[in-house]
Write an enzyme that holds these catalytic residues in place. Structure first.
Site, PDB file in Angstrom:
ATOM      1  N   GLY A 299       0.760  -1.246   0.000  1.00  0.00           N
ATOM      2  CA  GLY A 299       0.000   0.000   0.000  1.00  0.00           C
ATOM      3  C   GLY A 299       0.786   1.288   0.000  1.00  0.00           C
TER       4      GLY A 299
ATOM      5  N   PRO B 246       5.077  -5.242  -0.009  1.00  0.00           N
ATOM      6  CG  PRO B 246       7.155  -4.252   0.325  1.00  0.00           C
ATOM      7  CD  PRO B 246       6.391  -5.502   0.584  1.00  0.00           C
ATOM      8  N   GLY B 247       4.342  -3.739  -3.174  1.00  0.00           N
ATOM      9  CA  GLY B 247       4.300  -3.966  -4.621  1.00  0.00           C
ATOM     10  C   GLY B 247       4.726  -2.683  -5.309  1.00  0.00           C
ATOM     11  NE  ARG B 248       0.504   2.103  -6.008  1.00  0.00           N
ATOM     12  CZ  ARG B 248      -0.451   2.011  -6.940  1.00  0.00           C
ATOM     13  NH1 ARG B 248      -0.238   2.464  -8.148  1.00  0.00           N
ATOM     14  NH2 ARG B 248      -1.621   1.449  -6.636  1.00  0.00           N
TER      15      ARG B 248
ATOM     16  CE1 TYR C 255      -7.806   1.179 -10.338  1.00  0.00           C
ATOM     17  CE2 TYR C 255      -5.681   1.446 -11.405  1.00  0.00           C
ATOM     18  CZ  TYR C 255      -6.617   0.653 -10.786  1.00  0.00           C
ATOM     19  OH  TYR C 255      -6.348  -0.674 -10.606  1.00  0.00           O
TER      20      TYR C 255
ATOM     21  CB  CYS D 256     -12.023   1.173 -31.040  1.00  0.00           C
ATOM     22  SG  CYS D 256     -11.026   0.872 -32.487  1.00  0.00           S
ATOM     23  CD  GLU D 257     -13.437   0.758 -25.097  1.00  0.00           C
ATOM     24  OE1 GLU D 257     -14.170   1.537 -24.452  1.00  0.00           O
ATOM     25  OE2 GLU D 257     -13.726  -0.425 -25.362  1.00  0.00           O
TER      26      GLU D 257
ATOM     27  CE1 TYR E 259      -0.778  -4.014  -8.594  1.00  0.00           C
ATOM     28  CE2 TYR E 259       0.151  -1.957  -7.799  1.00  0.00           C
ATOM     29  CZ  TYR E 259      -0.270  -3.251  -7.565  1.00  0.00           C
ATOM     30  OH  TYR E 259      -0.184  -3.784  -6.302  1.00  0.00           O
TER      31      TYR E 259
HETATM   32  C1  LIG Z   1      -3.013  -8.468  -0.105  1.00  0.00           C
HETATM   33  C2  LIG Z   1      -2.170  -7.477  -0.822  1.00  0.00           C
HETATM   34  N1  LIG Z   1      -0.896  -7.324  -0.449  1.00  0.00           N
HETATM   35  C3  LIG Z   1      -0.078  -6.444  -1.073  1.00  0.00           C
HETATM   36  C4  LIG Z   1      -0.531  -5.666  -2.104  1.00  0.00           C
HETATM   37  C5  LIG Z   1       0.426  -4.714  -2.745  1.00  0.00           C
HETATM   38  O1  LIG Z   1       0.003  -3.420  -2.623  1.00  0.00           O
HETATM   39  P1  LIG Z   1       0.881  -2.215  -3.150  1.00  0.00           P
HETATM   40  O2  LIG Z   1       1.201  -2.467  -4.552  1.00  0.00           O
HETATM   41  O3  LIG Z   1      -0.002  -1.044  -2.971  1.00  0.00           O
HETATM   42  O4  LIG Z   1       2.110  -2.160  -2.280  1.00  0.00           O
HETATM   43  C6  LIG Z   1      -1.860  -5.773  -2.517  1.00  0.00           C
HETATM   44  C7  LIG Z   1      -2.413  -4.892  -3.563  1.00  0.00           C
HETATM   45  O5  LIG Z   1      -2.937  -3.839  -3.260  1.00  0.00           O
HETATM   46  C8  LIG Z   1      -2.699  -6.714  -1.871  1.00  0.00           C
HETATM   47  O6  LIG Z   1      -3.967  -6.876  -2.251  1.00  0.00           O
HETATM   48  N1  LIG Z   2      -4.008  -1.878  -9.964  1.00  0.00           N
HETATM   49  C1  LIG Z   2      -3.961  -0.822  -9.000  1.00  0.00           C
HETATM   50  C2  LIG Z   2      -3.455  -1.284  -7.669  1.00  0.00           C
HETATM   51  C3  LIG Z   2      -4.262  -2.409  -7.162  1.00  0.00           C
HETATM   52  C4  LIG Z   2      -3.639  -3.037  -6.015  1.00  0.00           C
HETATM   53  C5  LIG Z   2      -4.140  -4.432  -5.881  1.00  0.00           C
HETATM   54  N2  LIG Z   2      -4.607  -4.763  -4.548  1.00  0.00           N
HETATM   55  C6  LIG Z   2      -3.197   0.357  -9.543  1.00  0.00           C
HETATM   56  O1  LIG Z   2      -2.727   0.332 -10.626  1.00  0.00           O
HETATM   57  O2  LIG Z   2      -3.062   1.353  -8.923  1.00  0.00           O
END
Ligand SMILES: Cc1ncc(COP(=O)(O)O)c(C=O)c1O
Ligand SMILES: N[C@@H](CCCC[NH3+])C(=O)O
Length: 424
Positions: free
Chosen positions: A244, A282-284, A324, A350-351, A378
């Protein structure tokens, strides 16, 4: 002009470089649309997490959904990170690169029976349980398979993450987690169940959080629950705060990670839970800045009311703006000292939602290369073949080297799994 995403992307003599590699050369070699990632930028983000949590008991599981290319996963594996997965496909990916299954956390609201069986057979480290029904399904399959999975319970703390509603997950109106008031009873049941090993508690309240205060609100609520469980004689080992942490796409001010760690530690220690291991997914925040999407302007189109730059990269390659209304920076790969106009940067799909940036000051030039930056998270993982567009290629830059880490789809890939019945 939009700002550069990280120090690994710089202009040299007016041309954008990723580390030691000229991006224009990559476009010439591999074509566009093309994703380009900086390995060093990912390493720096990983090191940022490591140093913020230095001296604190922790476990990091990279959220595979943010960018699931095998080469990107390998970077995290090499750094000793585990993985947060949400499907059998993500499990297969991390096993494919030889990840240690014990370092995998299996999240997600909709785990199928098949997915649970496969994950149990693979000896996945932790299941993040999101409902009573999932608990029942998992414990009965575990009994049948004679194994005892470790589990966390994902609690919905009902806190507002103050992010886009589509990526907010910690409100009681969201589908995620176990509602706060049912959680105590369910966790007590799990503690007494011999088919699972109760190991922790979890929450994930949303994505692209630009303030840490919602984490602290969630932490306070989880501690309320931990105290109740302690009174019942139940002690847990891990507390998982999910992912997050937000990034700067435009002008967001993101506090240093150390502030998050300090706040969580203060709360946990202050209420007698300082011994818990903190888990993060963490992802993003670890991959967004590492990636750009390159597109080539095909047409400059002017109508009486608007100017458009029509590129060969579109919403199927990068859906965040369409989905978004997300603001992503757009930069010219070759700096031009000519007059600029305000353009909507759009794709060929085409959108009308097929746009990458709106009202951007860019040169009016056909053939120019544009880079949508902050596209490492993402981006490719949400790409589709809509309009029968081939999924783009991906390149990973490491110093002066550039590795092709995904070939562009061939035309045959578009229909590879389709069957025309002979009777037709
Ligand atoms: C369970 C869970 N963990 C981790 C993440 C990674 O989140 P972020 O990319 O915001 O760090 C997500 C996506 O939001 C998620 O659904
Ligand atoms: N896909 C979303 C984030 C979703 C996270 C998934 N739980 C984005 O691009 O911002």
């Amino acid at each position: 002009m939009d700002s550069l995403p990280c120090s690994q992307f710089q202009y040299r003599n007016g041309v954008l470089f990723c580390e030691g590699v000229n991006i224009r050369d990559l476009a010439d070699r591999y074509g566009t649309p093309l994703y380009v990632y900086s390995r060093q930028c990912i390493n720096e983000a990983i090191d940022n997490y490591e140093s913020a949590f230095d001296g604190v008991s922790h476990k990091f599981c990279y959220a595979v959904k943010a960018n699931s290319n095998l080469a990107i996963l390998r970077i995290f594996q090499k750094k000793g990170w585990g993985f947060d997965i949400v499907s059998m496909g993500e499990l297969a990916r991390v096993l494919q690169i030889g990840a240690d299954p014990r370092k995998i956390v299996f999240s997600g609201v909709g785990k199928t029976e098949e997915e649970i069986r496969v994950a149990l057979s693979a000896k996945v480290g932790v299941f993040n349980i999101e409902s009573e029904a999932e608990f029942e399904r998992l414990s009965s399959i575990a009994e049948e398979m004679r194994c005892r999975p470790r589990v966390y319970f994902r609690v919905n703390p009902d806190v507002d993450a103050h992010t886009h509603p589509y990526i907010s997950t910690g409100l009681k109106t969201n589908k995620f987690g176990i509602d706060f008031f049912s959680a105590y009873g369910l966790i007590k049941r799990a503690a007494a169940c011999s088919h699972v090993e109760l190991a922790g508690i979890d929450c994930h309240i949303g994505s692209q959080l630009t303030s840490f205060s919602p984490y602290f609100d969630a932490c306070d609520r989880l501690i309320d629950l931990l105290e109740k469980l302690r009174t019942a004689g139940i002690e847990l080992k891990d507390i998982d705060f999910g992912g997050g942490v937000g990034v700067r796409y435009r002008d967001e001010q993101i506090e240093p990670l150390g502030e998050l760690v300090r706040g969580l530690r203060e709360r946990l220690a202050g209420r007698g839970f300082g011994h818990l291991r903190i888990v993060m997914e963490p992802g993003r925040s670890v991959v967004a800045a590492s990636g750009i999407l390159l597109g080539t302007v095909q047409y400059v189109k002017t109508t009486p009311v608007k100017h458009f730059l029509i590129t060969d990269a579109g919403m199927n390659d990068l859906i965040r703006p369409a989905l978004y209304a997300a603001w992503m920076p757009v930069l010219p790969v070759v700096e031009r000292h000519c007059s600029e106009m305000l353009f909507d940067v759009v794709g060929p799909v085409c959108e009308s939602s097929d746009w990458l940036g709106r009202d951007r000051a860019l040169p009016a030039e056909t053939g120019q290369l544009l880079a949508v930056t902050m596209a490492g998270a993402y981006g490719m993982s949400m790409a589709s073949r809509y309009n029968s567009r081939r999924l783009p290629a991906e390149v990973l830059v490491d110093g002066k080297l550039a590795y092709l880490i995904r070939r562009r789809d061939s035309l045959e890939d578009l229909w590879a799994n389709e069957i025309v019945p002979a009777e037709l």
